[in-house]
Write a protein that holds these residues in place. Sequence first.
Motif, PDB file in Angstrom:
ATOM      1  N   TYR A  96      99.644   2.511  60.307  1.00 21.05           N
ATOM      2  CA  TYR A  96     100.500   2.290  61.476  1.00 21.05           C
ATOM      3  C   TYR A  96     100.008   3.125  62.645  1.00 21.05           C
ATOM      4  N   GLU A  97     100.269   2.606  63.832  1.00 24.23           N
ATOM      5  CA  GLU A  97      99.803   3.298  65.027  1.00 24.23           C
ATOM      6  C   GLU A  97     100.894   3.282  66.090  1.00 24.23           C
TER       7      GLU A  97
ATOM      8  N   LYS B 125      98.420   8.086  64.325  1.00 24.43           N
ATOM      9  CA  LYS B 125      97.853   7.145  63.356  1.00 24.43           C
ATOM     10  C   LYS B 125      98.341   7.607  62.005  1.00 24.43           C
TER      11      LYS B 125
ATOM     12  N   ARG C  62     101.462  -1.862  64.954  1.00 31.84           N
ATOM     13  CA  ARG C  62     101.260  -0.977  66.094  1.00 31.84           C
ATOM     14  C   ARG C  62     102.377  -1.164  67.116  1.00 31.84           C
TER      15      ARG C  62
END
Lengths: 162, 786
Positions: free
Chosen positions: B202-203, B308, B774
Amino acid sequence: MRVTFTANGKPVEADDVWEGESLLYVLRERVGLPGSKNACEQGECGSCTVYLDGTPVCSCLVAAGQVQDREVRTVEGLSEENGELGLVQQAFIDAGAVQCGFCTPGLLVQTDALLESAPQPSDTDIREALSGNLCRCTGYEKIMDAVRLASARKCQKVGTAE
Amino acid sequence: MTARTIQGQKNLQDITTGSTDGIGGSPLRPDGTLKVRGEFAYSSDMWHEDMLWGMALRSPHPRANILSVDIAEALKTPGVYAVLTHEDIPGSKYYGLEIQDQPALAIDKVRYHGEAIALVAADHPETARRAVKKIKVEYEVLTPITTEEQALHPEVHGYVHEPHEYKSHAYGNICHSQKLVHGQGVTEAVKALADVVVRGEYEVGMQDQAFLGPESGLAVPAEDGGIDLYVATQWLHVDRQQMAPVLGLPEEKVRLTLAGVGGAFGGREDLSMQIHASLLAQRTGKPVKIVYSRDESFFGHVHRHPAKMTYEHGATRDGKLVYADVRLVLDGGAYASASPAVVGNAASLGNGPYNIPNIRMEAIALYTNNPSCGAMRGFGAVQACFGYESQMDKLAAELGMDPVELRQLNAMSEGDYMPTGQRIDSPAPVAELLQRVKDMPLPPPLDLDNLDIRELPGALSNTSHGEGIVRGIGYSVGIKNVGFSEGFDDYSTARVRLEVIGGEPVAMVHTAMAEVGQGGVTVHGQIARTELGVEKVTIHPANTEVGSAGSTSASRQTYMTGGAVKLAAEAVKQALIAKGRKRYGWTHQDLNLVGGKVVSAAQGALVSMVDLLGDEAIDLTREHHHRPTVAFDKETGQGFGHVQYTFCANRAVVDVDVDLGLVKVVELTAAQDVGKALNPLSVIGQIQGGCTQALGLAVMEEIIVKDGKVRNASFTDYLIPTILDVPPIPVDMLELPDPNAPYGLRGVGEAPTVSATPSIVAAIRAATGLALNRIPVRPEHLTGTL
């Protein structure tokens, strides 16, 4: 240059105005009306909204020279003549729509203009009319409440007057 | 006081209001009338006869050596009074909240795009702007360190701060790290216990506080050689603590008064213009005002850490979590700011409000040549919540379970243990909050036959008449700590004075609390009224003449400074009652102050406070400390690190135009346990505002940084939600008192900002079937046109 105009019903003049100065700068720094706020200088946030000849404008986008001999009304001019808070001002306080309050002067002018043209706006009308005024604190719910409250009070007042 | 605003500094004087509302009521704000009249003096409204305007020259490069700075032409500009570089700094050249690694003006190198290099004071802002452009700087431009890969290989890419460059930093490009091991950690044996495993990367993009009132203030040189600074900040005393050594002054000669603050959200925890204006005032002997433009504001304060994150969760077939394996990498940018504390929060809160028997976790913050990141509402808990809540949805889908039921099955509650080993010793109604948002009525479905197209995604742009619109619903819940953690002796100070003015008892409250819009000034009046039985309360301006109030952050001000006001008011009450005992020989044990009188529960009113006080004032100061915490063990993350926890659950309903990738949030519901709502109107305002910043992070807000350069430093390009983007936000407020907190209250400001983002992304996933790993989710993510 010298710029003369009417601010909240009173004649004002500002001397030595540099050609690039905005109406907002003249109001805040030269004629003692700092109520309109400067937050983006791009007409994006609406914090500096004032009436110019009865139409709400972002005063950061108006060159000072453009207001020569015209009428400006700012948040400082929204109170009643006897000094009491105007209907829209009171509604914003009562509804909890004022938190940090930086966006409030612009929202008050824009709301005042909306209710002048449409005393009973729908929620979507309110959102459309206020979409140029950013608020970072409230989530806008209390602002919606304030506009609805001001609308109800205004209609009641008109009804009573009749 | 030498400073004045054009209209007269009304909020820099005492503000007295009357009301019968104590705690639990919603009286009007004491500063509300000034604010709606345009008479409230924000820091940008400060004005002084003969004042100058200050401005900074900022670096166009994220990483460069400064070969020379030539100020000669700038100094010759008519109307310019001073041009300063780091060579003109009289004291220490470095400052910082936790690590003193930031130069007040760049020394020999710049580490981020927008770093201040030199200062100008001039008679008009335009004169200053032109003079700044005349300062000639020769740079040797270097390739910036902008990624994790680059930061972790200094042997190839170099250091943001050379090791031992100055005493406070010696660690390479890792600013801070925190590991955590819970249960057996993550071993092959633990993994074998799981029937189902879900993984995700995931961002989170870089979000900005985007408070509306830009950084600003007025520094006035004083006759004693000191500085009086009128400024918008979150913590007057910590500003002073950082400023004084740089100015070469003892702390008592640096006096700060809070000017009106136009929002903060963490962005005013670090210094911005404070030192710069003071240096210029010292040099010129004249008052100096600095007001950032919006682009300078984007350069001048820290942002939310971009992140991140990798998450792996294992669970049994019936949905019980078995383990979590987590790594969080936060980009801290060029200077430390609050990064160490953000990392501590991310590690300790990064597994959410869930019972997970085995955890292995690591959180790190990197030094890079990207913009500095530090405090923002949610403080390290926001990024992680997007990660773990996305995982819960993924796991629910994998197991074929209802996502709310899966969360409830694993939800922690009072008596459970945090992954840090800390027992949760007050209510933690996680499952109940989820149930509450689930049970609230849903908005009516889209009615394409009776539609105002302004309500569709794209709204006013007339992009659709309903074709291609899909609705989705998503849920989330989050956890946030309250107060400063990890052994910090967090305290606040309040002074309360009781006297007779105009024939009635009046309480005065004096603290250094920064009122940033959250409503602390309203609550202080309510507490004084409740404890002292008076109607009139005067709020004295916040300044450094009284002890520190700590920061207006970490959801802590009502808990900490509210607690201090309560203690001081109780002490005044006891002093007044003691005075009565001495004078009248009372032996009652049941005395209280009610309605302006000393009252015995058994015998009624004994004497009016006016008669008992006479001409005498009772004026007492008290400090409120919360219970002690300890730093987390660096390797295991274990320790009683947090003071209090707070929880919020959300349900989002969204409409997505799948052709254009436009999202309209139709409704965003919140349920939060607030312990005790001291002022329900303000509490709901905080929750709705917090949800709105979460909405911004979900679908629009991001500082775009490319090769270390900021590409959208304006309100034209950095989008924050407008009233058209924000839906109705119904709030269900639960009040389960925390036995450790004043009045049982629970800090409320941040939890909704932590929790609401993933519910919106979950709803967009439900509508589109896309993975969406994201945030912010952009149109190109939804249309596949990236």
